[in-house]
Design a protein around this motif. Structure first.
Motif, PDB file in Angstrom:
ATOM      1  N   GLU A 104       0.817  -1.216   0.000  1.00 60.27           N
ATOM      2  CA  GLU A 104       0.000   0.000   0.000  1.00 60.27           C
ATOM      3  C   GLU A 104       0.848   1.263   0.000  1.00 60.27           C
ATOM      4  O   GLU A 104       0.454   2.274  -0.556  1.00 60.27           O
ATOM      5  CB  GLU A 104      -0.918  -0.001   1.212  1.00 60.27           C
ATOM      6  CG  GLU A 104      -1.984  -1.070   1.162  1.00 60.27           C
ATOM      7  CD  GLU A 104      -2.910  -1.028   2.362  1.00 60.27           C
ATOM      8  OE1 GLU A 104      -2.560  -0.406   3.391  1.00 60.27           O
ATOM      9  OE2 GLU A 104      -4.003  -1.617   2.255  1.00 60.27           O
ATOM     10  N   ASP A 105       2.014   1.214   0.666  1.00 61.79           N
ATOM     11  CA  ASP A 105       2.929   2.358   0.764  1.00 61.79           C
ATOM     12  C   ASP A 105       4.354   1.839   0.638  1.00 61.79           C
ATOM     13  O   ASP A 105       4.893   1.269   1.585  1.00 61.79           O
ATOM     14  CB  ASP A 105       2.729   3.084   2.099  1.00 61.79           C
ATOM     15  CG  ASP A 105       3.650   4.280   2.275  1.00 61.79           C
ATOM     16  OD1 ASP A 105       4.533   4.521   1.418  1.00 61.79           O
ATOM     17  OD2 ASP A 105       3.506   4.978   3.300  1.00 61.79           O
ATOM     18  N   HIS A 107       7.089   3.262   0.675  1.00 60.13           N
ATOM     19  CA  HIS A 107       8.070   3.905   1.561  1.00 60.13           C
ATOM     20  C   HIS A 107       8.144   3.202   2.909  1.00 60.13           C
ATOM     21  O   HIS A 107       9.124   3.367   3.636  1.00 60.13           O
ATOM     22  CB  HIS A 107       7.743   5.385   1.712  1.00 60.13           C
ATOM     23  CG  HIS A 107       7.566   6.052   0.364  1.00 60.13           C
ATOM     24  ND1 HIS A 107       8.614   6.268  -0.502  1.00 60.13           N
ATOM     25  CD2 HIS A 107       6.449   6.488  -0.264  1.00 60.13           C
ATOM     26  CE1 HIS A 107       8.156   6.827  -1.606  1.00 60.13           C
ATOM     27  NE2 HIS A 107       6.850   6.972  -1.490  1.00 60.13           N
ATOM     28  N   ASN A 120       4.269   5.259  -5.229  1.00 57.49           N
ATOM     29  CA  ASN A 120       3.858   5.195  -3.828  1.00 57.49           C
ATOM     30  C   ASN A 120       3.246   3.854  -3.431  1.00 57.49           C
ATOM     31  O   ASN A 120       3.244   3.515  -2.250  1.00 57.49           O
ATOM     32  CB  ASN A 120       2.862   6.318  -3.517  1.00 57.49           C
ATOM     33  CG  ASN A 120       3.565   7.648  -3.406  1.00 57.49           C
ATOM     34  OD1 ASN A 120       4.551   7.773  -2.696  1.00 57.49           O
ATOM     35  ND2 ASN A 120       3.087   8.647  -4.133  1.00 57.49           N
ATOM     36  N   SER A 121       2.700   3.119  -4.385  1.00 54.65           N
ATOM     37  CA  SER A 121       2.188   1.786  -4.091  1.00 54.65           C
ATOM     38  C   SER A 121       2.577   0.859  -5.235  1.00 54.65           C
ATOM     39  O   SER A 121       2.916   1.312  -6.336  1.00 54.65           O
ATOM     40  CB  SER A 121       0.680   1.801  -3.870  1.00 54.65           C
ATOM     41  OG  SER A 121       0.006   2.243  -5.021  1.00 54.65           O
ATOM     42  N   LEU A 144      -1.050   6.293  -3.179  1.00 52.83           N
ATOM     43  CA  LEU A 144      -0.988   5.392  -2.032  1.00 52.83           C
ATOM     44  C   LEU A 144      -2.213   4.487  -2.028  1.00 52.83           C
ATOM     45  O   LEU A 144      -3.291   4.901  -2.443  1.00 52.83           O
ATOM     46  CB  LEU A 144      -0.937   6.181  -0.719  1.00 52.83           C
ATOM     47  CG  LEU A 144       0.357   6.923  -0.420  1.00 52.83           C
ATOM     48  CD1 LEU A 144       0.163   7.870   0.756  1.00 52.83           C
ATOM     49  CD2 LEU A 144       1.490   5.939  -0.131  1.00 52.83           C
ATOM     50  N   ARG A 145      -2.047   3.254  -1.574  1.00 50.28           N
ATOM     51  CA  ARG A 145      -3.141   2.295  -1.440  1.00 50.28           C
ATOM     52  C   ARG A 145      -3.929   2.115  -2.747  1.00 50.28           C
ATOM     53  O   ARG A 145      -5.136   1.940  -2.732  1.00 50.28           O
ATOM     54  CB  ARG A 145      -4.084   2.666  -0.288  1.00 50.28           C
ATOM     55  CG  ARG A 145      -3.430   2.545   1.081  1.00 50.28           C
ATOM     56  CD  ARG A 145      -4.287   3.076   2.207  1.00 50.28           C
ATOM     57  NE  ARG A 145      -4.481   4.523   2.176  1.00 50.28           N
ATOM     58  CZ  ARG A 145      -3.543   5.426   2.461  1.00 50.28           C
ATOM     59  NH1 ARG A 145      -2.347   5.042   2.803  1.00 50.28           N
ATOM     60  NH2 ARG A 145      -3.805   6.709   2.411  1.00 50.28           N
TER      61      ARG A 145
END
Length: 169
Positions: A104-105, A107, A120-121, A144-145
């Motif tokens: 999902e992330d 980072h 980001n995902s 994200l996600r």
């Protein structure tokens, strides 16, 4: 000529799996099929900045546990990392574990490799035929996600259709 539908946040994966089979019908070449598959995914699913393959190749620094690396193959998107060792990043971890990894992330993923800082995902699906790992299919998103378990199931079905239609020898 084959036409894809507009990119969608909620793709019809059953339809996309049928399109994979249709697009690849009559062609068994790995490079051609991987290029076509990457283009279909990239242009059919919204919010992607990369979709493509990393294929197994002899490792630069082989170990008994991991004699192979992943080498970039056909893809759509920005320039990518060329070589990824098994167990490094999401792709290398998916290859080493031989299982899909949905992040999902990125980072927050230990050892994530930032080939594109906009990602980001991510979701990575191993490409396995007759018990042999041939590589991974990797998809990145700037959101994200971005990926759900529904996406995971649909993409795994699409990869299965790609594997069925492709020769890996």
């Amino acid at each position: 000529m084959f036409e894809t539908t507009a990119a969608s946040d909620k793709p019809d994966y059953a339809l996309l799996s049928r399109q994979v089979s249709s697009i690849l019908e009559g062609e068994r070449n790995l490079s051609a099929n991987a290029a076509q598959f990457s283009a279909l995914v990239y242009h059919s699913i919204s919010d992607l900045n990369w979709a493509g393959f990393y294929l197994c190749t002899p490792a630069k620094n082989p170990t008994a546990e991991f004699p192979q690396d992943l080498l970039v193959g056909p893809f759509q998107g920005k320039v990518a990392c060329a070589r990824i060792p098994f167990k490094r990043g999401v792709c290398g971890t998916s290859a080493a574990q031989r299982q899909t990894i949905l992040v999902e992330d990125v980072h927050a993923f230990p050892g994530h490799i930032a080939c594109d800082s906009a990602s980001n995902s991510e979701i990575v699906i191993p490409v396995i035929k007759d018990g042999v790992l041939f590589g991974v299919f990797d998809i990145d998103s700037p959101r994200l996600r971005r990926f759900s378990t529904e996406d995971q199931q649909g993409l795994e079905a699409m990869v299965a259709a790609f594997v069925e239609a492709t020769d890996f020898s």
